[in-house]
Scaffold this motif. Structure first.
Motif, mmCIF file in Angstrom:
data_model
loop_
_atom_site.group_PDB
_atom_site.id
_atom_site.type_symbol
_atom_site.label_atom_id
_atom_site.label_comp_id
_atom_site.label_asym_id
_atom_site.label_seq_id
_atom_site.Cartn_x
_atom_site.Cartn_y
_atom_site.Cartn_z
ATOM 1 N N THR A 1 36.910 53.764 37.043
ATOM 2 C CA THR A 1 36.787 52.654 36.094
ATOM 3 C C THR A 1 35.517 51.873 36.412
ATOM 4 N N ILE A 2 35.142 51.022 35.512
ATOM 5 C CA ILE A 2 34.044 50.073 35.756
ATOM 6 C C ILE A 2 34.680 48.742 36.092
ATOM 7 N N LEU A 3 34.535 48.329 37.334
ATOM 8 C CA LEU A 3 35.202 47.136 37.839
ATOM 9 C C LEU A 3 34.384 45.888 37.525
ATOM 10 N N ARG A 4 35.084 44.888 37.062
ATOM 11 C CA ARG A 4 34.474 43.575 36.789
ATOM 12 C C ARG A 4 34.734 42.676 37.991
ATOM 13 N N ASN A 5 33.665 42.232 38.637
ATOM 14 C CA ASN A 5 33.801 41.364 39.800
ATOM 15 C C ASN A 5 34.130 39.955 39.322
ATOM 16 N N TYR A 6 35.375 39.580 39.494
ATOM 17 C CA TYR A 6 35.888 38.380 38.830
ATOM 18 C C TYR A 6 37.006 37.788 39.659
ATOM 19 N N ASN A 7 36.973 36.431 39.817
ATOM 20 C CA ASN A 7 38.043 35.723 40.500
ATOM 21 C C ASN A 7 38.647 34.738 39.508
ATOM 22 N N GLU A 8 39.870 34.984 39.096
ATOM 23 C CA GLU A 8 40.502 34.172 38.052
ATOM 24 C C GLU A 8 40.648 32.713 38.480
ATOM 25 N N LEU A 9 41.041 32.481 39.735
ATOM 26 C CA LEU A 9 41.246 31.114 40.210
ATOM 27 C C LEU A 9 39.938 30.331 40.196
ATOM 28 N N LEU A 10 38.881 30.942 40.733
ATOM 29 C CA LEU A 10 37.595 30.248 40.758
ATOM 30 C C LEU A 10 37.077 29.983 39.356
ATOM 31 N N THR A 11 37.283 30.943 38.455
ATOM 32 C CA THR A 11 36.808 30.776 37.082
ATOM 33 C C THR A 11 37.507 29.605 36.412
ATOM 34 N N ARG A 12 38.824 29.491 36.615
ATOM 35 C CA ARG A 12 39.564 28.383 35.999
ATOM 36 C C ARG A 12 39.187 27.054 36.633
ATOM 37 N N GLN A 13 39.044 27.058 37.957
ATOM 38 C CA GLN A 13 38.662 25.809 38.627
ATOM 39 C C GLN A 13 37.283 25.348 38.183
ATOM 40 N N ALA A 14 36.357 26.290 38.051
ATOM 41 C CA ALA A 14 35.000 25.933 37.621
ATOM 42 C C ALA A 14 35.006 25.388 36.203
ATOM 43 N N ARG B 1 29.238 40.468 37.297
ATOM 44 C CA ARG B 1 28.692 41.716 37.840
ATOM 45 C C ARG B 1 29.737 42.820 37.766
ATOM 46 N N GLN B 2 29.254 44.021 37.376
ATOM 47 C CA GLN B 2 30.125 45.180 37.254
ATOM 48 C C GLN B 2 29.724 46.240 38.276
ATOM 49 N N SER B 3 30.687 47.025 38.666
ATOM 50 C CA SER B 3 30.412 48.119 39.603
ATOM 51 C C SER B 3 31.294 49.308 39.261
ATOM 52 N N ALA B 4 30.709 50.492 39.429
ATOM 53 C CA ALA B 4 31.452 51.717 39.142
ATOM 54 C C ALA B 4 32.361 52.055 40.323
ATOM 55 N N GLN B 5 33.638 52.232 40.034
ATOM 56 C CA GLN B 5 34.595 52.588 41.065
ATOM 57 C C GLN B 5 34.733 54.112 41.108
ATOM 58 N N ASP C 1 30.533 28.831 43.827
ATOM 59 C CA ASP C 1 31.519 29.758 44.392
ATOM 60 C C ASP C 1 31.844 30.874 43.404
ATOM 61 N N ARG C 2 31.979 30.512 42.136
ATOM 62 C CA ARG C 2 32.259 31.545 41.130
ATOM 63 C C ARG C 2 31.096 32.519 40.991
ATOM 64 N N SER C 3 29.887 31.965 40.994
ATOM 65 C CA SER C 3 28.703 32.822 40.865
ATOM 66 C C SER C 3 28.539 33.742 42.073
#
Length: 658
Positions: free
Chosen positions: A61-74, A35-39, A612-614
């Motif tokens: 900027t257009i922010l990307r809602n992203y958690n690097e740790l959760l993405t790698r764990q998933a 998911r993206q959001s305009a900052q 959790d990532r989703s």
């Protein structure tokens, strides 16, 4: 003009916010989309004597809602889940080979052994003999069919591994291409969100086949490493993997995964280093589970065939000939080695001691090393190629004809091909050796209660072999009565003397205590008596082919009884031949249950982490709908600001024009 600028900026900013929200809604079902959001940020106000006057809003900027740790764990959890699921699926197919019921191998073995009971009751009935031999042929055929099912499963696994490697190489190349696009896009100072999502999704897909470690670089590219430290993707360069036969033991049929170095020899990746991914699961299934299945099936074929062959060779056919082998079996198995000097073979000595395992001879120096049972790691050390310890390992004899250097080894697979090659050899009912080569008769003047319980050839004296009692010779002076005479002494204690009657003056062979019901073993045959003898009572054991007995042997079924009794001999890890198939089913079933539990557990972990990532990166349509209304109203208000500004500006122009 400032009010117009404020309205224009607000209009454009809310348009971008609306567009971003629409982009989220459009990609709600796109795999890997974040998911993206305009900052939004406030534009720096303009200084006046009355203070700073605001100049509106802008998109930072257009922010990307992203958690690097959760993405790698998933991604890692998904990799482990893929490995466990792939192994579980294949084990479920393997369990079909080790099935019960009327069509299973266990039923065929039971039918074969039970068919011998009709021969025991009617040794001259050719129909009963034919049925027994037919059951043996069916058992051999089912063993070959089961071995073929395992081979077919191995072929399927090998093809799936090759297809997976093709997918891995394709995904690695795509990731390298996306890395290049991201590195270029990062030059403008903004984050290419959609390209990052695409790369993360490709990495997740790649981890379904092979587990990777991700290391980000300063230029925005992502390095992917497999097998601990091998760079599958480094910057914009992807390295190819391949699958082929292991170089450790050429000819053994074992597959290995290779990492292709540029301009160098491919590196063989240890399956234990692969971690998760479908390739790792299939490798474990092929190297461990299928190997055990072959050994379980092959051990059963080898042990059963050797035991029946040995007993049938001790008996007599309807034509008075010595029996032959009932099954064709491998006499030995060669070893697989990458050494130029180490060589050897393994032969079979004791079917009751076999372990369902492969073996590895590891040299610690010239002519010295240890034999390792790979199923559980048990080792047997040897100090020379002629060390007696090599001749008595789990009923096997290791015949090493060449030594290796320290660190070299030989792989032996003594049972992997036994079931594939087993064949029934006897088809004529007259050639089934149902008769004992010896017979027994009680002394005519016995006064005790001696009774014959059993008589059979065992071939198990020390040293092994069968020595038949001598025939009678009425023409000798004095006449030779032949056979072996057992004479009992009332004692106490009760004892017996065994005399060889092949000479005019009988020779004492052995003496020992007599216990009712306990067997007496002599010269490769065994007699079991019960009751209490009186002093001087005798039993004569004679050669069944001695002319004085005529064709009595044709009506004897002692060896058929001995063949049938083999079903109760402990052969397979303290299990009898009758129960051996059930034990094999239980071992495979245990692996299936363990794999199913592991797959269910890793699936639950992967689902939780993906959830959790989703929760962080996924699109919620309710939230996006609310934002859509919010930004729509803001957009309409911004348009109203422009309308008001235009009205004011028109009024000002008209006033100044008068």
């Amino acid at each position: 003009m400032s009010l117009l600028n404020v309205g224009a900026r607000a209009l454009l900013t809310n348009q971008v916010a609306l567009q971003t929200t629409g982009h989220n809604i459009a990609n709600v079902n796109t795999p890997g989309y974040s998911r993206q959001s305009a900052q939004l940020v406030t534009v720096q106000g303009q200084y006046t004597g009355s203070g700073y006057i605001g100049q509106g809003v802008a998109v930072q900027t257009i922010l990307r809602n992203y958690n690097e740790l959760l993405t790698r764990q998933a991604a890692m959890a998904g990799s482990v889940q893929a490995a466990d699921q792939a192994r579980s699926d294949k084990l479920n197919q393997l369990q079909d080979v080790f099935s019960g019921g009327a069509s299973g191998l266990g039923a065929a073995i039971t039918d074969m052994m039970n068919a011998l009971s009709d021969v025991v009751h009617s040794p001259t009935d050719l129909t009963a003999r034919t049925v027994a031999l037919t059951r043996m042929d069916e058992t051999a055929a089912r063993m070959r069919a089961s071995a073929q099912q395992i081979d077919d499963l191995q072929y399927t696994v090998n093809e799936q591994l090759r297809n997976d490697v093709v997918k891995i190489n394709s995904l690695a190349s795509n990731i390298a291409g996306v890395n290049e696009q991201i590195a270029r896009a990062r030059g403008n100072g903004q984050t290419p969100n959609d390209l990052l999502d695409r790369r993360d999704q490709l990495i997740r897909e790649l981890n379904q086949y092979i587990q990777t470690t991700q290391v980000p670089a300063d230029d925005g590219t992502m390095g992917l490493f497999v097998g601990g430290s091998q760079p599958l993707v480094l910057g914009t360069t992807a390295t190819q993997l391949s699958v082929s036969e292991s170089t450790s033991y050429p000819g053994s049929g074992q597959l290995a995964l290779y990492f292709g170095r540029s301009g160098g020899t491919p590196i063989e990746l240890n399956p234990d280093m692969l971690g998760g991914g479908e390739v790792a699961g299939l490798m474990r299934f092929s190297n461990n589970d299928l190997a055990e299945a072959r050994n379980l099936l092959g051990r059963m074929a080898q042990a059963m065939g050797m035991a029946l062959n040995a007993q049938n060779r001790l008996g007599l056919t309807l034509d008075g000939s010595q029996g032959g082998d009932l099954f064709a079996l491998p006499a030995s198995a060669i070893g697989y080695t990458s050494s130029a000097t180490a060589a050897g073979s393994v032969s079979y000595t004791d079917a009751t001691q076999f372990a369902a395992s492969d073996y590895e001879v590891r040299f610690t120096g010239p002519n010295a090393g240890q034999v390792v049972r790979l199923s559980d790691g048990k080792t047997t050390a040897f100090t020379s190629l002629a060390d007696p310890a090599l001749q008595a390992i789990d009923g096997l004899s290791f015949n090493l004809t060449g030594s290796g250097n320290a660190g070299e080894s030989i792989l032996f697979k003594p049972f992997s091909g036994s079931a594939s090659n087993v064949q029934a050899l006897v088809y004529s009912p007259r050639d089934l050796a149902a008769a004992n080569p010896v017979n027994a008769a009680m002394g005519t003047s016995n006064g005790g209660t001696l009774q014959l319980l059993g008589l059979q050839a065992t071939g198990q004296p020390d040293p092994p072999g069968l020595v038949l009692p001598a025939d009678a010779d009425p023409a000798a002076t004095p006449p030779i009565v032949g056979g072996v005479l057992l004479e009992f002494h009332a004692g106490p204690p009760l004892t017996y003397d065994a005399y060889d009657q092949s000479t005019p003056l009988p020779t004492l062979l052995a003496t020992g205590p007599y216990v009712s019901g306990q067997p007496i073993d002599l010269n490769g045959w065994r007699i079991t008596l019960q009751g209490t003898p009186q002093d001087g009572d005798t039993v004569t054991v004679g050669n069944a082919l001695d002319p004085q007995y005529g064709d009595i042997y044709t009506r004897d079924a002692g060896n058929a009884q001995a063949l049938m009794d083999l079903r109760d001999v402990q052969m397979f890890d303290n299990a009898t031949l009758q129960d051996g198939w059930a034990g094999a089913m239980a071992q495979v079933g245990t692996r299936v249950q363990s794999a199913q539990y592991a797959a269910a557990l890793s699936s639950a972990i992967a689902d939780n982490l993906e959830g959790d990532r989703s929760a962080v990166s996924g699109v919620n349509l309710d939230e996006e709908a609310a934002r859509l209304i919010q930004y729509q109203q803001a957009y309409q208000a911004s348009a109203k600001v422009l309308q008001v500004a235009q009205s004011i500006f028109d009024t000002l122009i008209q006033t100044m024009g008068r």
